[in-house]
Design a protein around this motif. Sequence first.
Motif, PDB file in Angstrom:
ATOM      1  N   ARG A 277     -14.348  12.706 -10.714  1.00  0.00           N
ATOM      2  CA  ARG A 277     -13.714  12.916  -9.414  1.00  0.00           C
ATOM      3  C   ARG A 277     -13.272  14.365  -9.357  1.00  0.00           C
ATOM      4  O   ARG A 277     -12.464  14.813 -10.173  1.00  0.00           O
ATOM      5  N   THR A 291     -24.241   9.305  -7.155  1.00  0.00           N
ATOM      6  CA  THR A 291     -23.715   8.847  -5.871  1.00  0.00           C
ATOM      7  C   THR A 291     -23.226  10.040  -5.061  1.00  0.00           C
ATOM      8  O   THR A 291     -23.094  11.147  -5.581  1.00  0.00           O
ATOM      9  N   ASN A 293     -20.300  10.219  -2.827  1.00  0.00           N
ATOM     10  CA  ASN A 293     -18.976  10.106  -2.224  1.00  0.00           C
ATOM     11  C   ASN A 293     -18.385  11.491  -2.036  1.00  0.00           C
ATOM     12  O   ASN A 293     -18.594  12.402  -2.855  1.00  0.00           O
ATOM     13  N   GLN A 297     -13.127  11.440  -4.087  1.00  0.00           N
ATOM     14  CA  GLN A 297     -13.506  10.096  -4.488  1.00  0.00           C
ATOM     15  C   GLN A 297     -14.302  10.123  -5.789  1.00  0.00           C
ATOM     16  O   GLN A 297     -14.891  11.138  -6.163  1.00  0.00           O
ATOM     17  N   ASN A 299     -17.317   9.481  -8.341  1.00  0.00           N
ATOM     18  CA  ASN A 299     -18.769   9.482  -8.250  1.00  0.00           C
ATOM     19  C   ASN A 299     -19.376   9.167  -9.608  1.00  0.00           C
ATOM     20  O   ASN A 299     -18.825   9.536 -10.656  1.00  0.00           O
TER      21      ASN A 299
END
Length: 538
Positions: A277, A291, A293, A297, A299
């Motif tokens: 993060r 990912t 995000n 957030q 990831n």
Amino acid sequence: MLVVRSDRSIGDRIRVRAWPRLLLLFGTLLAVSFIPRDAHAFTWMIKHGYGGCTTCHADPSGGELLTPYGRAQSDLLLRMHYGKDNASAEGSQKGGGHSGSFDSFDSFDNDEDKAADGEGTASKTKGAAKNGDAKPSRAAKAKKDSDDDDDDNKSSGAANAKGDSDDDAKPSAPAKAKKDSDDDDDDAPATGAGDAPKSAKAAPDASGKAAELDSSSGFLWGLITPPDWLLLGGSYRHLTLYEFGSKRFATFPMQADLYGQLVLGGFRAGGSIGAIRVPEGSPYARAAQVTRNQGDQWNLLSRTHYIGYEFEDGEYFLRAGRLNLPFGIRIPEHTMWVRSATRTDRESSQEDGLALAFNGSVVRGEVMAIAGNYQINPDKFRERGYSLYVEYLVASRSAIGVSSEVTYANRDRIIVEQGSMLRQAHGLFARTAISDKTVLLAEADFLNRSFAAPGYVGFAQLDWEAVQGLHFMVTGEGLDNGYDANQNVLHAPGNGQPMLGGWGTIDWFFLPHLEFRFDAVAQQQSHFTLLGQLHAFL
């Protein structure tokens, strides 16, 4: 047109001024690397005669996942033993409590009595090195893990390597480099970066007694014993920082990764998976995310993943996938300029491609064809080209290498407004022990990129191991990215003028697989920063 000519003229003048500084850095590296000293101190194992990385690491150029033998040595030679059996502080020095020389792990022997007097397998290993039989296969190294739970806490890697056929053994780089001088001394052990590992049990301490391997050196502190065909590891780093000036205080997990490698004959499949993060807009970790995000957030990320094959008993390793770039000294400080300016750090600068690593007698290296980072989109931001290094062992504890990197992207992912980007970095690096407890690492690289005059980056680091497991380091670094005429800004430190920085570090390996590190960092154009880091490597 007149403006363009003016910019080029400025660039030419900067180019002339940059070369003397770069040559001075390179000259210093060359002078240092050929110091004819018999020394024993390098924080990351070269002080024990380990010039290469393949004995202790799954990655042929070092870093991340440890082999079972690497785990054993992290317990015996890296962490503090609180006066019990400090092999690094005592046993690794010539004449340190036993007859003969303890230049490498070759003097670790299954027979405790022979280890104490420097005889036994150490002599046999030297003889084997002469016949090309000293380096264990990767399968032999992986097989050692099956015996990690023996009652006497022995590391079985030596036994397995010793029992393998001649086809599974090759002499190490330092072993070959040193054996000619030992031809008339049958009792002296060979020195080796990849020599056949002896039982980790029998590392002699200052009193001549064999040091016992702690069971906690295994994966997850010995709680889990993976099968022979599987290597497992991991890292958790928690960082606390305070920036003077901005008065910023933060504490957060900097790394939480698991590593693994499947070993089936010569076939290898491995990689890492982790979670991170970072603040919105941060350059860190983004290039390794799986990912997408946003903001702060969490990831999922994968820094490396690959398949490959080892042949010639591990002398060559061919891999395809997302890999650490082979360039320069593989240090853990990803924010140090020598790694960030060349974009070769291990934090998130890995690239997809095909790499071939070679570990010979006195030469090792790796070359990678870069196909781009397929964890970033769109394709125009992906860099393609090559990266490589070659290192030569000039003495058992002194090495010098060259690096080269050239990449091209249709649009630079960091300096997006400049369009297509051709980047180059070429340089020298050196690793050498200058006393029994002090080692020098140094690197200097020439930088060149589109729309800017040539620049340079370099660092030098002195590491002093006061007692085994406690290191004090001083690092100096310099950077000039080269004057960027396109941005129409004045010459400034880091942009047409040298920018300087310094690090003061205390690094303490206080328990098995646990490290505490404290850094005080002063870099021009940045606030003075204090960093505290707790690292657990599984």
